[in-house]
Design an enzyme around this catalytic site. Structure first.
Site, PDB file in Angstrom:
ATOM      1  CB  ILE A  25      -0.953  -0.020   1.205  1.00  0.00           C
ATOM      2  CG1 ILE A  25      -2.027  -1.102   1.005  1.00  0.00           C
ATOM      3  CG2 ILE A  25      -1.609   1.341   1.426  1.00  0.00           C
ATOM      4  CD1 ILE A  25      -2.950  -1.301   2.195  1.00  0.00           C
ATOM      5  CG  ASN A  41       1.493   2.405   4.286  1.00  0.00           C
ATOM      6  OD1 ASN A  41       0.446   1.814   4.081  1.00  0.00           O
ATOM      7  ND2 ASN A  41       2.676   1.875   3.976  1.00  0.00           N
ATOM      8  CE1 TYR A  63      -1.955  -5.190  11.050  1.00  0.00           C
ATOM      9  CE2 TYR A  63      -4.260  -5.816  10.830  1.00  0.00           C
ATOM     10  CZ  TYR A  63      -3.162  -5.112  10.384  1.00  0.00           C
ATOM     11  OH  TYR A  63      -3.271  -4.312   9.274  1.00  0.00           O
ATOM     12  CE  LYS A  99      -2.677  -1.360  11.069  1.00  0.00           C
ATOM     13  NZ  LYS A  99      -1.940  -0.218  10.459  1.00  0.00           N
ATOM     14  CB  THR A 116       0.163  -5.793   0.744  1.00  0.00           C
ATOM     15  OG1 THR A 116      -0.364  -6.376   1.947  1.00  0.00           O
ATOM     16  CG2 THR A 116      -0.833  -4.778   0.183  1.00  0.00           C
ATOM     17  CG  LEU A 173      -0.435  -7.281   6.404  1.00  0.00           C
ATOM     18  CD1 LEU A 173       0.525  -6.602   7.363  1.00  0.00           C
ATOM     19  CD2 LEU A 173      -1.768  -6.538   6.409  1.00  0.00           C
TER      20      LEU A 173
END
Length: 302
Positions: free
Chosen positions: A14, A87, A152, A156, A187, A189
């Protein structure tokens, strides 16, 4: 407004899409990375597309590196900072029980504390110049907690909470703080998610990890390019009155709506069924009651 836009984690996924999109649209882009070779590759990629951007080395989890990289970026921007796009981040998969304390600290340092500390450096500059934008790239997981990626999600969720507070605090100085919540895109990720699950040792949840790794080819091969996220970030940077949040992707919008509308028990059952936590979860989702194989008697009613 003149000045540069600083994009963290700009060499992949991203972040790369954002940096190249903004450069294509004429922004003065400075991308951050921890790796000198990847920085050179990003600059070369930009040149191949007839674009120009700069890079600085910055480790968001290291105070000295963060301050040094920020000062260099500010110098490259002529002392003005039009925007920061936070990001950079990392995945952290595994149940809350299976993720070690150090691994939990790592994801919180990079996904939560790093962006906030960079924003703390940017805010006085933006205040002195009369305004600016801070765009924090969160995730669908910033609002929807999911089993197997709990830490995670925590990072966030925390980033969104701090962003909300910062948005209210900085508005009087002309600084707009915006959250972008992408769904699932192609991605690195995802490779990181599955690699971390595969590396977990003996676990009470081994069957769930095997199931999720088995579906990896189906997931990884069908995800779209992150270009829509880059376009939404550009919108967040240019809108005269940006929204507090922008969700990106059908999956993100559907999941966020479901989280608001579904009872917690129903939402829990759906998520448990998807990751294979309990076969009975699917029964409960469909029938609206506990299945006999749950093996746990209901609590007495009051």
């Amino acid at each position: 407004m003149s000045g540069a836009v600083l994009v963290t984690g700009a060499t992949g996924g991203i972040g790369r899409a954002i940096a190249l999109r903004l450069a294509r649209d004429g922004w003065r882009v400075i991308g951050t990375t921890r790796d000198r070779d990847r920085a050179a590759e990003l600059r070369a990629c930009a040149r191949r597309h007839g674009l120009s951007l700069d890079t600085v080395l910055m480790d968001l989890t290291d105070t000295a590196s963060r301050e040094r990289g920020f000062a260099e970026a500010l110098d490259l921007g002529g002392g003005r900072l039009r925007a920061v796009v936070n990001n950079a981040g990392m995945a952290m998969s595994g149940t809350v029980e299976d993720v070690t304390e150090q691994a939990a600290r790592d994801v919180l340092e990079l996904n939560l504390l790093g962006p906030v500390q960079l924003a703390r450096l940017a805010l006085p500059v933006m205040r002195d110049q009369g305004g600016g934008r801070i765009v924090n790239v969160s995730s669908l997981s910033g609002r929807v907690a999911t089993p197997m990626i709990g830490w995670y999600c925590a990072s966030k969720h925390g980033l969104e909470a701090v962003s909300d507070a910062m948005r209210m605090e900085a508005e009087r100085d002309g600084v707009r703080v915006v959250i972008v919540q992408p769904g699932c895109y192609a991605t690195d990720l995802w490779n990181e998610v599955f690699a971390r699950m595969a590396a977990i040792g003996p676990s009470a949840y081994a069957d769930c990890y095997r199931l999720l790794n088995a579906v990896k080819p189906l997931v990884a091969g069908r995800l779209p390019s992150p270009e829509p996220v880059a376009r939404v970030v550009r919108r967040a940077l240019t809108a005269p009155r940006p929204r507090a949040r922008y969700s990106v992707g059908v999956d993100a919008r559907v999941a966020l709506a479901a989280e608001r509308l579904l009872p917690a028990r129903t939402a829990d059952a759906a998520k448990q069924a998807v990751v294979g936590l309990r076969a009975a979860a699917l029964w409960r989702l469909l029938c609206g009651r506990a299945a006999p194989m749950d093996g746990i008697p209901p609590l007495p009613s009051r």
